[in-house]
Write a protein that holds these residues in place. Sequence first.
Motif, PDB file in Angstrom:
ATOM      1  N   SER A 136       0.850  -1.185   0.000  1.00 59.15           N
ATOM      2  CA  SER A 136       0.000   0.000   0.000  1.00 59.15           C
ATOM      3  C   SER A 136       0.885   1.233   0.000  1.00 59.15           C
ATOM      4  O   SER A 136       1.731   1.394   0.879  1.00 59.15           O
ATOM      5  CB  SER A 136      -0.900   0.002   1.240  1.00 59.15           C
ATOM      6  OG  SER A 136      -1.725   1.146   1.272  1.00 59.15           O
ATOM      7  N   LEU A 172       1.270  -5.297  -5.020  1.00 65.20           N
ATOM      8  CA  LEU A 172       0.639  -4.005  -4.788  1.00 65.20           C
ATOM      9  C   LEU A 172      -0.881  -4.142  -4.669  1.00 65.20           C
ATOM     10  O   LEU A 172      -1.522  -4.757  -5.510  1.00 65.20           O
ATOM     11  CB  LEU A 172       0.985  -3.068  -5.942  1.00 65.20           C
ATOM     12  CG  LEU A 172       0.735  -1.575  -5.749  1.00 65.20           C
ATOM     13  CD1 LEU A 172       1.584  -1.042  -4.596  1.00 65.20           C
ATOM     14  CD2 LEU A 172       1.050  -0.824  -7.031  1.00 65.20           C
ATOM     15  N   GLU A 173      -1.444  -3.541  -3.603  1.00 60.33           N
ATOM     16  CA  GLU A 173      -2.879  -3.649  -3.356  1.00 60.33           C
ATOM     17  C   GLU A 173      -3.597  -2.304  -3.438  1.00 60.33           C
ATOM     18  O   GLU A 173      -4.693  -2.221  -3.998  1.00 60.33           O
ATOM     19  CB  GLU A 173      -3.138  -4.284  -1.985  1.00 60.33           C
ATOM     20  CG  GLU A 173      -2.629  -5.723  -1.879  1.00 60.33           C
ATOM     21  CD  GLU A 173      -2.841  -6.302  -0.498  1.00 60.33           C
ATOM     22  OE1 GLU A 173      -3.369  -5.584   0.394  1.00 60.33           O
ATOM     23  OE2 GLU A 173      -2.477  -7.477  -0.276  1.00 60.33           O
ATOM     24  N   THR A 174      -3.013  -1.246  -2.869  1.00 59.48           N
ATOM     25  CA  THR A 174      -3.672   0.060  -2.904  1.00 59.48           C
ATOM     26  C   THR A 174      -2.658   1.147  -3.251  1.00 59.48           C
ATOM     27  O   THR A 174      -1.511   1.097  -2.813  1.00 59.48           O
ATOM     28  CB  THR A 174      -4.328   0.409  -1.552  1.00 59.48           C
ATOM     29  OG1 THR A 174      -3.325   0.557  -0.551  1.00 59.48           O
ATOM     30  CG2 THR A 174      -5.304  -0.678  -1.127  1.00 59.48           C
ATOM     31  N   PHE A 232      -0.331   0.293 -14.349  1.00 60.61           N
ATOM     32  CA  PHE A 232      -0.652  -0.821 -13.455  1.00 60.61           C
ATOM     33  C   PHE A 232      -0.763  -2.149 -14.206  1.00 60.61           C
ATOM     34  O   PHE A 232      -1.401  -3.087 -13.731  1.00 60.61           O
ATOM     35  CB  PHE A 232      -1.967  -0.538 -12.727  1.00 60.61           C
ATOM     36  CG  PHE A 232      -1.923   0.663 -11.811  1.00 60.61           C
ATOM     37  CD1 PHE A 232      -1.185   0.644 -10.646  1.00 60.61           C
ATOM     38  CD2 PHE A 232      -2.627   1.820 -12.143  1.00 60.61           C
ATOM     39  CE1 PHE A 232      -1.148   1.748  -9.798  1.00 60.61           C
ATOM     40  CE2 PHE A 232      -2.605   2.925 -11.305  1.00 60.61           C
ATOM     41  CZ  PHE A 232      -1.855   2.887 -10.129  1.00 60.61           C
ATOM     42  N   CYS A 292      -0.845  -5.806 -12.495  1.00 66.26           N
ATOM     43  CA  CYS A 292      -0.912  -5.705 -11.027  1.00 66.26           C
ATOM     44  C   CYS A 292      -2.124  -6.503 -10.545  1.00 66.26           C
ATOM     45  O   CYS A 292      -3.200  -5.958 -10.296  1.00 66.26           O
ATOM     46  CB  CYS A 292      -1.012  -4.245 -10.593  1.00 66.26           C
ATOM     47  SG  CYS A 292       0.474  -3.283 -10.947  1.00 66.26           S
ATOM     48  N   LEU A 324      -4.034  -5.604  -7.156  1.00 65.49           N
ATOM     49  CA  LEU A 324      -4.511  -4.236  -6.964  1.00 65.49           C
ATOM     50  C   LEU A 324      -6.030  -4.217  -6.764  1.00 65.49           C
ATOM     51  O   LEU A 324      -6.776  -4.724  -7.584  1.00 65.49           O
ATOM     52  CB  LEU A 324      -4.140  -3.382  -8.177  1.00 65.49           C
ATOM     53  CG  LEU A 324      -4.396  -1.891  -8.086  1.00 65.49           C
ATOM     54  CD1 LEU A 324      -3.477  -1.250  -7.047  1.00 65.49           C
ATOM     55  CD2 LEU A 324      -4.185  -1.226  -9.449  1.00 65.49           C
ATOM     56  N   VAL A 334      -7.486   2.182  -6.232  1.00 66.93           N
ATOM     57  CA  VAL A 334      -6.660   3.292  -6.722  1.00 66.93           C
ATOM     58  C   VAL A 334      -7.439   4.573  -6.463  1.00 66.93           C
ATOM     59  O   VAL A 334      -8.575   4.720  -6.911  1.00 66.93           O
ATOM     60  CB  VAL A 334      -6.356   3.159  -8.225  1.00 66.93           C
ATOM     61  CG1 VAL A 334      -5.547   4.365  -8.696  1.00 66.93           C
ATOM     62  CG2 VAL A 334      -5.591   1.875  -8.507  1.00 66.93           C
ATOM     63  N   CYS A 341      -5.414  -6.098 -14.323  1.00 63.80           N
ATOM     64  CA  CYS A 341      -5.735  -5.853 -12.897  1.00 63.80           C
ATOM     65  C   CYS A 341      -6.944  -6.714 -12.535  1.00 63.80           C
ATOM     66  O   CYS A 341      -8.085  -6.236 -12.480  1.00 63.80           O
ATOM     67  CB  CYS A 341      -6.016  -4.377 -12.664  1.00 63.80           C
ATOM     68  SG  CYS A 341      -4.598  -3.302 -12.961  1.00 63.80           S
ATOM     69  N   LEU A 389      -9.197  -5.678  -9.392  1.00 67.45           N
ATOM     70  CA  LEU A 389      -9.758  -4.327  -9.313  1.00 67.45           C
ATOM     71  C   LEU A 389     -11.217  -4.361  -9.749  1.00 67.45           C
ATOM     72  O   LEU A 389     -11.528  -4.414 -10.934  1.00 67.45           O
ATOM     73  CB  LEU A 389      -8.963  -3.367 -10.200  1.00 67.45           C
ATOM     74  CG  LEU A 389      -9.336  -1.886 -10.100  1.00 67.45           C
ATOM     75  CD1 LEU A 389      -8.964  -1.337  -8.728  1.00 67.45           C
ATOM     76  CD2 LEU A 389      -8.648  -1.079 -11.197  1.00 67.45           C
TER      77      LEU A 389
END
Length: 379
Positions: A56, A86-88, A103, A106, A109, A112, A129, A132
Amino acid sequence: MKKFLPLTLAAAALLTAMTSASAESFESDGFRFTVTDSRNADVSFDGLVSGSDATSIDIPQSVSYQGTDYEVTSLANGAFINNTMLETVSIPSGIQAIPDSLFLGCTSLVQVTVPSSLESLGTGSFVGCTSLTELDLGNTGITALGSASGTKVTYIFWDENHRDPALETIVLPESLEVIGNYTFYYCPLTDVSLPWTLTTIGASAFSAPEATDPCLGQDTLIIPGSVTRIAYQAFEHCNIQKLIILPAATKSTTPTLTIEGLAFWREGSMAEVWCTQDVPPTMKDNSFYTTQYSAPLYVESEADIPEYQAAAGWKNFTEIHARAIATGIESVDTAPDAPHLTDVYTMTGLRVRHNVDAATATDGLPSGLYIVNGHKIQL
């Protein structure tokens, strides 16, 4: 002209030297940066340092280096490419563009946060993603998501090698004018509200290639009166039960909306279609699937029925009725935890805006009567 040549070469040499000097890269607090403009103290954010396991992050708005405070004014292409941890991510104010492939890949993720200064999303910026599910662009100044011209394909959330976007909810900005070709292709969206600034919905913008593939599916879809073009296959295979096409933003004696072939084509039926535009939009016979034409079509008044019965495409509907004059509103909802937010309804009970700022709730809507916070508003 020759007497100016040495000066021109000298200027070019000076520019080259300045460019080389301003391309210095450095690391700070686990991030990488590159000086893009030493004179104005601007840097680009290039990503995380090698070996970082951060999940994050808040991209800083400014950074200090060798005694100088630099402002982060841009993000480097692919800064987080294939970062599966990566998450946030929170993007700082002042950033105007999410660049190409930012991204890409990712897969973890989930959130965002973008600034109001944002104006564009680059090619491949959210491709791959797969976690997401929602993205809020509502406070941005974005006017176009890709291009709706010709056969150009918009790759923001998917590409030929990544056909599994997870996006279910997208909040679109009130500045948006164009949704480009294939923008939300394959996206399993369930909650989309189209803004009143929108004019163009590109080819296959919300669709999928096969009926079994994921794409937009929601009970009611409202097309704002500002829209002038719904392109080929824009909503093909999308499961829409109630389609509402609102009155054109401006009065006209000729069609202001064009609905191209296969725009809403889907095997199966629809519950209702509403089109209360004064003049029937230009439409193809195959804009809807054969069985969809069995849905009742509601138009503005009894006087409009003959015109729709004679219009190409619209005449295929087996039932055409005038809409009810009485309001269909049973209750008016406001966001319980945010009393400044409200919904906007037409006098027939159609919700045209959801959870918008009450102070500006009707901005940009065409003239008419609306219900806002339980009160009748005349525009």
